[in-house]
Design an enzyme around this catalytic site. Structure first.
Site, PDB file in Angstrom:
ATOM      1  N   LYS A   5       0.865  -1.016  -0.063  1.00 50.64           N
ATOM      2  CA  LYS A   5      -0.091  -0.078   0.056  1.00 50.64           C
ATOM      3  C   LYS A   5       0.983   1.273   0.122  1.00 50.64           C
ATOM      4  O   LYS A   5       2.076   1.328   0.676  1.00 50.64           O
ATOM      5  CB  LYS A   5      -0.888   0.014   1.278  1.00 50.64           C
ATOM      6  CG  LYS A   5      -1.722   1.111   1.246  1.00 50.64           C
ATOM      7  CD  LYS A   5      -2.738   0.870   2.811  1.00 50.64           C
ATOM      8  CE  LYS A   5      -3.769   1.827   2.812  1.00 50.64           C
ATOM      9  NZ  LYS A   5      -4.690   1.567   4.194  1.00 50.64           N
ATOM     10  N   SER A  17      -9.473   1.456   3.224  1.00 54.35           N
ATOM     11  CA  SER A  17      -8.568   1.996   2.182  1.00 54.35           C
ATOM     12  C   SER A  17      -7.468   1.263   1.494  1.00 54.35           C
ATOM     13  O   SER A  17      -7.137   1.703   0.530  1.00 54.35           O
ATOM     14  CB  SER A  17      -7.949   3.543   2.943  1.00 54.35           C
ATOM     15  OG  SER A  17      -7.239   2.862   4.006  1.00 54.35           O
ATOM     16  N   SER A  46      -9.182  -0.963   7.274  1.00 57.99           N
ATOM     17  CA  SER A  46      -9.058  -0.671   6.079  1.00 57.99           C
ATOM     18  C   SER A  46      -8.255  -2.059   5.210  1.00 57.99           C
ATOM     19  O   SER A  46      -7.855  -1.906   4.219  1.00 57.99           O
ATOM     20  CB  SER A  46      -8.075   0.309   5.837  1.00 57.99           C
ATOM     21  OG  SER A  46      -8.853   1.587   5.785  1.00 57.99           O
TER      22      SER A  46
HETATM   23  N1  GLN Z   1     -12.679   3.803   6.680  1.00 57.09           N
HETATM   24  C1  GLN Z   1     -12.264   3.979   7.772  1.00 57.09           C
HETATM   25  C2  GLN Z   1     -12.003   5.802   7.792  1.00 57.09           C
HETATM   26  O1  GLN Z   1     -12.261   6.200   6.921  1.00 57.09           O
HETATM   27  C3  GLN Z   1     -11.214   3.277   8.370  1.00 57.09           C
HETATM   28  C4  GLN Z   1     -10.107   3.683   7.452  1.00 57.09           C
HETATM   29  C5  GLN Z   1      -8.838   2.870   7.846  1.00 57.09           C
HETATM   30  O2  GLN Z   1      -8.941   1.687   8.417  1.00 57.09           O
HETATM   31  N2  GLN Z   1      -7.703   3.428   7.293  1.00 57.09           N
HETATM   32  O3  GLN Z   1     -11.352   6.109   8.570  1.00 57.09           O
END
Ligand code: GLN
Length: 491
Positions: free
Chosen positions: A79, A154, A178
């Site tokens: 990532k 994400s 994420s």
């Molecule tokens: N979807 C969650 C957020 O927007 C978690 C994102 C993540 O785990 N980086 O914060």
């Protein structure tokens, strides 16, 4: 043998050991796959072709000398929020579009030592804020099972890359879901390790008390192999735990007889679509068939407040972490202004996307004097309650069970106008981050989309802190008793 791009890391390893393939061949097969399908998928932000082939050749030499370990020569993706020396690390943001780190993240050092091959950096929501990769400043990523749908986020680029065989395995990061949510949406395995299990050194910070790096893989064995490679204490991350790391592959015994599993009511709530409910029901039956003792009805009442708690703590930490992007030290810099202040303002105005600005404003508000006690402090107190409830439940059960998400992958564009709807997608995943617990997302079947698409869904297991071995053991036994892991999208 399956197509080279469909291989797991342990299958590829067997072929390398038997000299039936080389790392160069595997790496070239991955690069060819990326060239063939990434126009449609959009999983990568950077493909490091030359560096990857050079690493492959070095791995082949090592293998030739009879050296190396389970990941030597295996092509993988990372990532784009983990620093890679000499390879641009954008974090999905304009503000870091040209940023080339002068150092490697701890996990990258570990992968280099293991002799793995870095294919490139995967797409993500800007600064990991989102659940769909639609907040990437560059382009969306498409779900390999249904191209008009999101891959989840994400870490959606990493999940999609593994699902469609562009990379053998990948790393993602998980602050509120994420790794697990995109794993579920793309039909792959995703593990968020215990907070402190994997060093965050060189991971671009979002919510520092929540962030963890972890694997996205085609099966549980690969997940154990990748965790083996990256876990362990690193003094450059003061929160990384001073604990020995077991060999996680030793946990894959296939035996879960007598394991006590509690189904958390809130993670398989009333009112779900019957097909989604069916996913949870059949996974529970399967686990029972393997000899686990499953009990329904575990109540974690404070979990109801986890979403609100998360959306105070994560933005508060983000607002502090993102203060460093001022156009002076690194990244994008606006320089046409009349004053230093104007330059700083415009750097942030043009460099950050809307969702990131929303989080900075939410967090700054929650931390500001007069509101700190009402919001931030209150959220920390709720966090303690959530943690204690988990602790009590995990005294009664070895593992907790639930769905990963309340729905399968949604359509691109479906939730972009409604941040709250987007936030709700993480309702089953963020409690594990709030409590710091390890959690595993496993492919658990498919539901039909409106156009007859087969959309993967995942189930989640949670364990006591640092008991990733229990998760992997149960996940492996479950996976071996189903055929989900053999199903790959036809891209
Ligand atoms: N979807 C969650 C957020 O927007 C978690 C994102 C993540 O785990 N980086 O914060």
């Amino acid at each position: 043998m399956s197509e080279p791009h469909g291989l797991t890391a342990h299958e590829a390893r067997d072929l390398l050991e038997r000299r039936e393939t080389t790392s160069r061949e595997l790496t070239q097969a991955s690069l060819d796959r990326i060239a063939a399908v990434d126009d449609k998928i959009g999983a990568f932000l950077t493909v490091a072709t030359d560096e990857a082939l050079a690493q492959a050749d070095a791995a082949d030499e090592r293998l030739h000398r009879g050296e190396g370990g389970p990941l030597t020569g295996i092509p993988l993706a990372v990532k784009d929020n983990m620093c890679t020396r000499g390879i641009r690390t954008t974090c999905g943001s304009r503000i870091l579009e040209e940023f080339v780190p002068p150092y490697d993240a701890h996990v990258i050092e570990r992968l280099n030592e293991a002799g793995a091959v870095l294919l490139g950096k995967t797409n993500m929501d800007e600064f990991a804020m989102g659940s769909s990769v639609e907040h990437s400043a560059f382009h969306p990523t498409h779900n390999p099972w249904a191209l008009d749908r999101v891959p989840g986020g994400s870490s959606g680029g990493s999940a999609a890359a593994v699902a469609c065989g562009e990379a053998v395995v990948a790393l993602g990061s998980d602050t509120g879901g994420s790794i697990r949510q995109p794993a579920a949406f793309c039909g792959v395995v995703g593990l968020k390790p215990t907070y402190g299990r994997v060093s965050r050194y060189g991971l671009v910070a979002f919510g520092s008390s929540l962030d963890q790096i972890g694997p996205l893989t085609k099966d549980v064995e690969d997940c154990a192999l990748l965790l083996n490679a990256v876990a362990g204490q690193d003094l450059r991350d003061a929160t990384s735990a001073p604990l020995d790391v077991p060999d996680f592959t030793a946990a894959l015994t296939g035996d879960i007889a007598g394991l006590k599993i509690g189904v958390v009511s809130d993670y398989v709530p009333e009112g779900l679509d019957p097909a989604v409910r069916g996913i949870a029901d059949s996974a529970v039956k399967q686990l029972e068939g393997l000899g686990a003792e499953v009990e329904w009805g575990v109540e974690l009442p404070s979990t109801a407040h986890a979403l609100a708690c998360y959306y105070i703590i994560a933005p508060s930490e983000a607002s502090a972490n993102l203060a460093r992007y001022d156009g002076v030290k690194y990244g994008y810099s606006y320089t046409e202004g009349e004053s230093m202040w104007e330059n700083m303002d415009k750097t942030r105005q043009f460099g950050f996307g809307d969702e990131v600005k929303r989080r900075i404003m939410l967090g700054t508000y929650a931390l500001s004097s007069g509101y700190y006690d009402a919001y931030y402090l209150k959220a920390l107190q709720v966090r303690t309650l959530i943690r204690r409830e988990f602790e009590a439940a995990l005294e009664r059960y070895d593992l907790l069970f639930g769905l990963v998400t309340p729905t399968p992958a949604f359509a691109l564009g479906e939730k972009t106008d409604d941040p709250y709807e987007m936030y709700l997608n993480d309702i089953f995943t963020m409690p594990a981050n709030i409590a710091g617990l390890p959690a595993l997302s496993l492919p658990a079947g498919f539901v039909d989309g409106p156009a007859g698409e087969r959309l993967p869904m995942g189930v989640q297991l949670l364990a006591k802190p640092f008991d990733e071995a229990a998760l992997l053991r149960a996940g492996h036994a479950y996976e071996q008793s189903t055929s989900w892991r053999d199903q790959r999208p036809a891209v």
